[in-house]
Write a protein that holds these residues in place. Structure first.
Motif, PDB file in Angstrom:
ATOM      1  N   LYS A   5      57.105   4.105  93.366  1.00 46.36           N
ATOM      2  CA  LYS A   5      55.994   4.886  92.825  1.00 46.36           C
ATOM      3  C   LYS A   5      55.203   4.133  91.747  1.00 46.36           C
ATOM      4  O   LYS A   5      53.980   4.249  91.676  1.00 46.36           O
ATOM      5  CB  LYS A   5      56.571   6.181  92.235  1.00 46.36           C
ATOM      6  N   VAL A   6      55.889   3.342  90.900  1.00 45.85           N
ATOM      7  CA  VAL A   6      55.246   2.750  89.726  1.00 45.85           C
ATOM      8  C   VAL A   6      55.115   1.228  89.829  1.00 45.85           C
ATOM      9  O   VAL A   6      54.059   0.675  89.520  1.00 45.85           O
ATOM     10  CB  VAL A   6      55.993   3.139  88.426  1.00 45.85           C
ATOM     11  N   GLU A  44      61.853   3.327  86.959  1.00 44.44           N
ATOM     12  CA  GLU A  44      60.609   4.080  86.978  1.00 44.44           C
ATOM     13  C   GLU A  44      60.872   5.484  86.435  1.00 44.44           C
ATOM     14  O   GLU A  44      61.883   6.104  86.748  1.00 44.44           O
ATOM     15  CB  GLU A  44      60.071   4.217  88.404  1.00 44.44           C
ATOM     16  N   ASP A  81      55.062   8.998  86.955  1.00 48.34           N
ATOM     17  CA  ASP A  81      54.061   8.310  87.771  1.00 48.34           C
ATOM     18  C   ASP A  81      53.589   6.985  87.198  1.00 48.34           C
ATOM     19  O   ASP A  81      53.013   6.184  87.915  1.00 48.34           O
ATOM     20  CB  ASP A  81      52.831   9.203  87.957  1.00 48.34           C
ATOM     21  N   ASN A  82      53.777   6.753  85.886  1.00 43.51           N
ATOM     22  CA  ASN A  82      53.142   5.599  85.249  1.00 43.51           C
ATOM     23  C   ASN A  82      54.018   4.845  84.261  1.00 43.51           C
ATOM     24  O   ASN A  82      53.522   3.981  83.559  1.00 43.51           O
ATOM     25  CB  ASN A  82      51.858   6.048  84.530  1.00 43.51           C
TER      26      ASN A  82
END
Length: 156
Positions: free
Chosen positions: A11-12, A96, A99-100
């Protein structure tokens, strides 16, 4: 048989590939500046590995490079290693979060003592803020590093 997750599907981490340029400021435990330099980081995913090169440049013109390779160890987790001193003495796990955000935990290989915690927060597609807390062997604050980076806009 368990299949190894593909780093490109994380995801990241894929959001962090590219060439990043930034300023690094290192503070001691009393928050007094001890060092400042600029760095260019090249980060890519290759053969399901995280490949990273840091090129640091100091005010006196001296520069040095460090190389890191990360291996997927679980969903959203990468173990990062380097053969370059002093990083060769450390075991690093990058995880991770959301989201960021990526959180790094760095342990001394010989003792297993936690020596640093770093967060990398992707605040926009091409800007990130990194903070690192460095710890003594006794677990006390040794210093803090703050890094502001921007992705090279010519990088695809």
């Amino acid at each position: 048989m368990n299949e190894i997750p593909q780093l490109s599907n994380f995801k990241v981490f894929p959001k962090h590939t590219g060439v990043w340029e930034g300023s690094w400021t290192i503070l001691n435990a009393d928050f007094q500046e001890t060092q400042r330099f600029t760095a260019v980081l090249t980060q890519k995913i290759e053969d399901n590995q995280w490949k990273q090169t840091n090129l640091q440049t100091y005010a006196n013109g001296k520069s040095e490079a460090q190389n890191f390779v990360g291996h997927v160890v679980g969903e959203g987790q990468v173990q990062v290693e380097s053969s370059d001193f002093p990083f060769s003495n450390y075991k690093t796990l990058a995880t991770e979060v959301g989201d960021n955000l990526i959180v790094f935990q760095v342990w001394e290989k010989a003792t297993g003592i936690l020596r640093a915690v770093e967060t990398i927060n992707l605040v926009s597609e091409n800007r990130r803020i990194r903070t690192t807390q460095s710890l003594t062997e006794e677990g006390k604050l040794r210093g803090v590093m703050v890094i502001l980076e921007q992705k090279n806009r010519f990088d695809s």
